[in-house]
Scaffold this motif. Structure first.
Motif, PDB file in Angstrom:
ATOM      1  N   ARG A  41       0.833  -1.201   0.000  1.00 11.31           N
ATOM      2  CA  ARG A  41       0.000   0.000   0.000  1.00 11.31           C
ATOM      3  C   ARG A  41       0.869   1.252   0.000  1.00 11.31           C
ATOM      4  N   LEU A  42       1.995   1.158  -0.673  1.00 11.00           N
ATOM      5  CA  LEU A  42       2.878   2.311  -0.873  1.00 11.00           C
ATOM      6  C   LEU A  42       2.352   3.073  -2.080  1.00 11.00           C
ATOM      7  N   ARG A  43       1.487   4.037  -1.843  1.00  8.98           N
ATOM      8  CA  ARG A  43       0.762   4.670  -2.937  1.00  8.98           C
ATOM      9  C   ARG A  43       1.492   5.875  -3.544  1.00  8.98           C
ATOM     10  N   SER A  44       2.568   6.346  -2.921  1.00  4.95           N
ATOM     11  CA  SER A  44       3.252   7.516  -3.473  1.00  4.95           C
ATOM     12  C   SER A  44       3.794   7.255  -4.868  1.00  4.95           C
ATOM     13  N   LEU A  45       4.278   6.047  -5.128  1.00  2.00           N
ATOM     14  CA  LEU A  45       4.797   5.723  -6.456  1.00  2.00           C
ATOM     15  C   LEU A  45       3.682   5.734  -7.498  1.00  2.00           C
ATOM     16  N   PHE A  46       2.510   5.249  -7.137  1.00  2.00           N
ATOM     17  CA  PHE A  46       1.386   5.238  -8.060  1.00  2.00           C
ATOM     18  C   PHE A  46       0.790   6.640  -8.224  1.00  2.00           C
ATOM     19  N   ARG A  47       0.771   7.422  -7.157  1.00  2.00           N
ATOM     20  CA  ARG A  47       0.301   8.807  -7.282  1.00  2.00           C
ATOM     21  C   ARG A  47       1.232   9.617  -8.187  1.00  2.00           C
ATOM     22  N   ASN A  48       2.528   9.373  -8.051  1.00  2.00           N
ATOM     23  CA  ASN A  48       3.480  10.059  -8.925  1.00  2.00           C
ATOM     24  C   ASN A  48       3.232   9.693 -10.382  1.00  2.00           C
ATOM     25  N   LEU A  49       3.001   8.402 -10.639  1.00  2.00           N
ATOM     26  CA  LEU A  49       2.760   7.961 -12.007  1.00  2.00           C
ATOM     27  C   LEU A  49       1.481   8.584 -12.571  1.00  2.00           C
TER      28      LEU A  49
END
Length: 236
Positions: free
Chosen positions: A211-219
């Motif tokens: 649930r490390l969402r920062s990478l997906f939010r960045n994308l």
């Protein structure tokens, strides 16, 4: 309500079925994107048609890579299916040519590296003195990670996160042309790479399972910018 950017996710093909862990789709949705599952392709034209539809790309985890790999794959790791390898490379090449934002996860990070002329360890625990256990199949669970200050990854990293999961046999030896190392585990193994402009990020761990969402939010942010720039260009 803002229209979500479309994020392509490559798939595997096993026993006559396309397969993808739903955790990737959930992570994209949570980050504000809409997933587009991409079937295998065998031509440049097919890859182009798929990439016409998307604003960002995820290459998820997968089997073992043998291209530009030092050593032999361990018995527990099956080599990637030739059809998937061909398809992933066609899609990746097309995405890179169009400068789409890309997130590579585990196998996906390694594919970014190989395409850029880098190299891989086939079995990092056996080939690097002092390496920790990194494969879940050999008992690995999680380990500390140090993000390189000043990297794009450092700017988007969730500051309270100090450990990541560990599910790999292979690892990056050399990041490749125009890529830099942006994170390492405490034993020195490369845990993340990125293109120097930050438009591509590859991570050795599995953020969709953390649930490390920062990478997906960045994308999704980068994909939205890509989509909006393409629309403006079409109007001029």
């Amino acid at each position: 309500m803002p229209v979500r950017p479309l994020i392509g996710i490559t798939t595997s093909f096993e026993d006559g079925k396309y397969r993808l862990d739903h955790a990737y789709v959930s992570a994209v949705k949570d980050a504000g994107g809409q997933s587009v599952l991409m079937p295998l392709v065998s031509t440049i034209e097919e890859a182009a048609q798929l990439c016409d539809q998307i604003h960002g790309l995820i290459i998820p985890g997968g089997p073992g890579i043998t291209a530009r790999t030092v050593g032999s794959l361990p018995a527990q790791l099956q080599a990637v299916n030739p059809g998937r390898w061909e398809s992933d490379n066609l899609i990746l090449n097309t995405a890179v040519e169009r400068n789409l934002p890309i997130l590579g996860i585990c196998y996906g990070m390694q594919l970014l590296c190989v395409r850029a002329g880098g190299s891989l360890y086939a079995d990092v625990e056996k080939q690097v003195d002092g390496a920790s256990v990194h494969s879940e199949k050999r008992g690995a669970q999680s380990h500390p990670v140090a993000v390189v200050p000043g990297s794009h990854l450092a700017r988007i990293w969730e500051s309270d996160l100090s450990t990541v999961n560990s599910r790999h046999f292979q690892a990056v030896l050399d990041a490749g042309i125009n890529y830099i190392v942006s994170a390492r585990s405490t034993d020195g193994i490369i845990e993340a790479i990125e293109r120097t402009d930050g438009i591509h990020i590859g991570v050795q761990f599995h953020p969709e399972r953390m649930r490390l969402r920062s990478l997906f939010r960045n994308l999704t942010r980068q994909a939205t910018e890509y989509r909006d720039a393409a629309r403006r260009a079409a109007l001029t």
